[in-house]
Design a protein around this motif. Structure first.
Motif, short mmCIF file in Angstrom:
data_model
loop_
_atom_site.label_atom_id
_atom_site.label_comp_id
_atom_site.label_asym_id
_atom_site.label_seq_id
_atom_site.Cartn_x
_atom_site.Cartn_y
_atom_site.Cartn_z
N TYR A 1 0.81 -1.22 0.00
CA TYR A 1 0.00 0.00 0.00
C TYR A 1 0.85 1.28 0.00
O TYR A 1 0.64 2.17 -0.81
N ASP A 2 1.83 1.35 0.90
CA ASP A 2 2.65 2.56 0.99
C ASP A 2 3.51 2.75 -0.25
O ASP A 2 3.67 3.88 -0.74
N LYS A 3 4.06 1.67 -0.80
CA LYS A 3 4.86 1.76 -2.03
C LYS A 3 3.98 2.23 -3.19
O LYS A 3 4.40 3.06 -4.00
N PRO B 1 -1.07 11.30 0.96
CA PRO B 1 -2.41 11.04 1.49
C PRO B 1 -3.49 11.01 0.39
O PRO B 1 -4.41 10.20 0.44
N ASP B 2 -3.37 11.90 -0.58
CA ASP B 2 -4.33 11.91 -1.69
C ASP B 2 -4.20 10.62 -2.51
O ASP B 2 -5.20 10.01 -2.89
N ALA B 3 -2.99 10.20 -2.77
CA ALA B 3 -2.75 8.95 -3.51
C ALA B 3 -3.31 7.76 -2.74
O ALA B 3 -3.91 6.85 -3.32
N LYS B 4 -3.13 7.75 -1.42
CA LYS B 4 -3.68 6.66 -0.59
C LYS B 4 -5.20 6.62 -0.70
O LYS B 4 -5.80 5.54 -0.73
N GLY C 1 -10.21 2.47 -4.94
CA GLY C 1 -10.11 1.38 -5.90
C GLY C 1 -10.21 0.02 -5.25
O GLY C 1 -10.89 -0.89 -5.74
N LEU C 2 -9.54 -0.15 -4.12
CA LEU C 2 -9.58 -1.42 -3.40
C LEU C 2 -10.99 -1.72 -2.89
O LEU C 2 -11.43 -2.87 -2.92
#
Length: 153
Positions: free
Chosen positions: A80-82, A96-99, A105-106
């Motif tokens: 997740y972090d990568k 944070p926006d990317a997460k 999606g998940l």
């Protein structure tokens, strides 16, 4: 410098056209990689491979497609972090926006894995605040269900 090729038939394939395009990191403007531009033959091979795979995948009514998607979820959650760092760099987003993008999606994949074909043609309200999910028949698809998420923001 990193070179990005193609992914055809389940494996990485180097480009053969000899043409490349720069891949820029939006946060800095630096070139971070070069991506191979496909030749007509490479594009044709990728499309034909995808068409053949779709027939087999669409005809598979067993639990195998669900197991593949569950494995995808496992791997995406593990890294997740990568993934968030990659999405941030590739799209010029904060981590944070990317997460948030990855998490949405998940959740769509989790929703699709958890529903049976009996859910066809239904709208599922309030999956998350401001997001509904619906399923609908697609006559062009071998598989009868296509799921989409709707953001009402």
């Amino acid at each position: 410098m990193r070179t990005i090729g193609h992914f055809i038939g389940g494996r990485e394939v180097k480009g053969t056209s000899g043409r490349f395009a720069d891949v820029f990191e939006p946060m800095t403007g630096d070139v971070q990689a070069q991506v191979a531009l496909a030749s007509k033959a490479e594009l044709r091979a990728a499309v034909e491979n995808a068409k053949a795979a779709q027939v087999e995948w669409g005809a598979n009514q067993s639990a195998a497609p669900r197991r593949v998607m569950m494995k995808f979820l496992e791997l995406a959650q593990r890294d997740y972090d990568k993934l968030a760092d990659l999405v941030g760099r590739e799209h010029g987003k904060t981590v944070p926006d990317a997460k948030g993008d990855i998490q949405r999606g998940l959740e769509v994949v989790e929703f699709a894995c958890g529903n049976s074909a009996s859910d066809e043609g239904r709208i599922h309200r309030r999956r998350r605040p401001g997001i509904d999910i619906y399923s609908m028949r697609q006559p062009w698809a071998s598989s009868p269900v296509s799921r989409r998420s709707i953001s009402r923001r």
